[in-house]
Design an enzyme around this catalytic site. Structure first.
Site, PDB file in Angstrom:
ATOM      1  N   HIS A  64       0.833  -1.212   0.000  1.00 18.30           N
ATOM      2  CA  HIS A  64       0.000   0.000   0.000  1.00 18.30           C
ATOM      3  C   HIS A  64       0.866   1.261   0.000  1.00 18.30           C
ATOM      4  O   HIS A  64       0.688   2.157  -0.841  1.00 18.30           O
ATOM      5  CB  HIS A  64      -0.910  -0.006   1.226  1.00 18.30           C
ATOM      6  CG  HIS A  64      -1.792   1.197   1.336  1.00 18.30           C
ATOM      7  ND1 HIS A  64      -3.086   1.222   0.870  1.00 18.30           N
ATOM      8  CD2 HIS A  64      -1.568   2.446   1.861  1.00 18.30           C
ATOM      9  CE1 HIS A  64      -3.617   2.415   1.089  1.00 18.30           C
ATOM     10  NE2 HIS A  64      -2.712   3.174   1.697  1.00 18.30           N
ATOM     11  N   GLU A  65       1.799   1.319   0.919  1.00 17.34           N
ATOM     12  CA  GLU A  65       2.644   2.513   1.024  1.00 17.34           C
ATOM     13  C   GLU A  65       3.580   2.636  -0.176  1.00 17.34           C
ATOM     14  O   GLU A  65       3.904   3.746  -0.604  1.00 17.34           O
ATOM     15  CB  GLU A  65       3.447   2.488   2.329  1.00 17.34           C
ATOM     16  CG  GLU A  65       2.594   2.438   3.586  1.00 17.34           C
ATOM     17  CD  GLU A  65       1.590   3.573   3.682  1.00 17.34           C
ATOM     18  OE1 GLU A  65       1.825   4.644   3.087  1.00 17.34           O
ATOM     19  OE2 GLU A  65       0.559   3.392   4.357  1.00 17.34           O
TER      20      GLU A  65
ATOM     21  N   HIS B 234       1.875   4.591  -2.891  1.00 12.79           N
ATOM     22  CA  HIS B 234       2.006   6.038  -2.683  1.00 12.79           C
ATOM     23  C   HIS B 234       3.413   6.509  -3.058  1.00 12.79           C
ATOM     24  O   HIS B 234       3.583   7.526  -3.738  1.00 12.79           O
ATOM     25  CB  HIS B 234       1.753   6.378  -1.207  1.00 12.79           C
ATOM     26  CG  HIS B 234       0.350   6.184  -0.752  1.00 12.79           C
ATOM     27  ND1 HIS B 234      -0.743   6.660  -1.437  1.00 12.79           N
ATOM     28  CD2 HIS B 234      -0.160   5.572   0.373  1.00 12.79           C
ATOM     29  CE1 HIS B 234      -1.851   6.355  -0.781  1.00 12.79           C
ATOM     30  NE2 HIS B 234      -1.521   5.689   0.313  1.00 12.79           N
TER      31      HIS B 234
END
Length: 386
Positions: free
Chosen positions: A32-33, A36
């Site tokens: 997920h990170e 980003h």
């Protein structure tokens, strides 16, 4: 077994579940990170920190671009902090941006066009969905799937199937217009339709008939917590009727994408029933519940089971982060939508109020889920003690 012995055994089991839980959660959070991070870098935004976990740093290093990569003490999430962010939740820091020199301001997150900011924020949940699709598709491609014909071998007395008029030998062709090819597909549709009226088309001796069935609502407490589902009361073909079917890359990708969609669709179905009062919130789980599930899956399914759990949890985290709640990714996207409509960002005061409301909501949701986990754990202890 006495209660204290049962409690001790459950405690040992819980702590034994921590390692698989941390592995599963760390992989999902990292992906997920990383979504980003990668899109932020591609958009030319500076990154000051990439953290797995919150709180004090346990270990880390700084790369040549000045990003601090770290593992933090509280392993219940993570964050990417961009230049110009006040914290890991990407709350803007206007005062810091105002003090920046032109170069820093150019690479700061708050000064980017709204399209870039939206892409960076959306990249985290999108990465979670890509991970889930990759895991589901890879498993189907490598292992194939056992498929059983959607044929009725027996109808249980007093069941919803008997009331609907099912007969042995019926072959289920569709449910509410959705084509059914296997017994497993039928079960998945029925399990999420407790108390709902279903139009089931069957082939009976070469003649198509449409039956109206209302699956019974069944409640069961499993090692994974409380579970409610719909059941018709049909016995399918024996195990030796199952055939192992292998798929090529394209078909495996299609089926993996459908598996991801199915989890999303069932989640929205549950939330819709929750809002309308047709479903209870006691099935919501927090970290304790996920840890118990991780331990049980590792014990029963081994590495393969944990890989499947990674896909399920990845979908859940991706979907949760898209909810329009300030502090979550969806909340940021909501603010950006207002910015596009208004032609300028919301005021600092409005954003601050929104983030506080979002933080309060997230904390209440976490406490409620933790309370459900405690109740489920207590019920499990009582059952084993008895």
């Amino acid at each position: 077994m006495d209660f204290l012995g049962s409690m001790g055994g459950n405690a040992a089991g819980f702590f034994g579940a921590l390692i698989p839980f941390l592995i599963v959660l760390t992989i999902v959070v990292f992906v997920h990170e990383m979504g980003h991070f990668l899109v932020g870098r591609w958009c030319g935004v500076g990154v000051t920190a990439f953290s797995i976990g919150f709180g004090p740093e346990l270990l880390g290093f700084t790369d040549r671009r000045g990003t601090r990569w770290k593992l933090s003490a509280i392993p219940l999430g993570g964050y990417v902090k961009f230049v110009g962010d006040a914290n890991g939740a990407s709350v803007p820091d206007p005062a810091a941006v105002a003090r920046m020199d032109p170069h820093e301001r150019a690479i700061s997150f708050p000064t980017q066009p709204v399209a870039k900011r939206a892409a960076i924020v959306a990249a985290g949940p999108v990465a979670n969905f890509i991970l889930a699709i990759a895991v589901f598709s890879g498993a189907i491609y490598l292992n194939g799937r056992y498929e059983t014909p959607a044929r009725v071998e027996a109808v249980q007395p007093g069941s919803a199937a008997e009331r609907a008029g099912f007969q042995p030998g019926d072959v289920i062709r569709s449910i509410d217009g959705e084509a059914i090819a296997t017994f497993g597909e039928m079960q998945r549709v029925v399990s999420g339709a407790a108390g709902s009226s279903l139009a089931v088309t069957v082939d009976r001796g070469g003649e198509e008939k449409t039956l109206t069935a209302v699956p019974d609502r069944i409640e069961d407490r499993t090692p994974f917590g409380r579970h409610r589902f719909g059941r018709l009361g049909i016995n399918g073909p024996r195990g030796d009727a199952a055939k192992l079917v292998h798929y090529g890359p394209y078909e495996a990708l299609r089926l993996g994408t459908y598996e991801t969609y199915f989890v999303v669709e069932r989640t929205f179905d549950y939330l819709g029933k929750l809002v309308t009062g047709r479903e209870s919130a006691d099935q919501l789980s927090g970290p304790i519940g996920i840890a118990r599930v991780s331990g049980e899956v590792a014990r029963v399914g081994g590495v393969g089971g944990l890989i499947g759990l990674i896909a399920l949890l990845s979908v859940s985290i991706g979907l949760l982060n898209l909810f329009p709640i300030p502090l979550l990714d969806g909340g940021h996207l909501l603010f950006y939508a207002f910015e596009v409509v208004r032609g300028k960002p919301l005021s600092e005061r409005a954003q601050e109020i929104g983030f506080r409301i979002g933080l309060a909501f997230v904390l209440m949701l976490m406490l409620f889920a933790a309370w459900n986990d405690v109740l489920n754990l207590g019920a499990s202890l009582s059952q084993r003690a008895s």
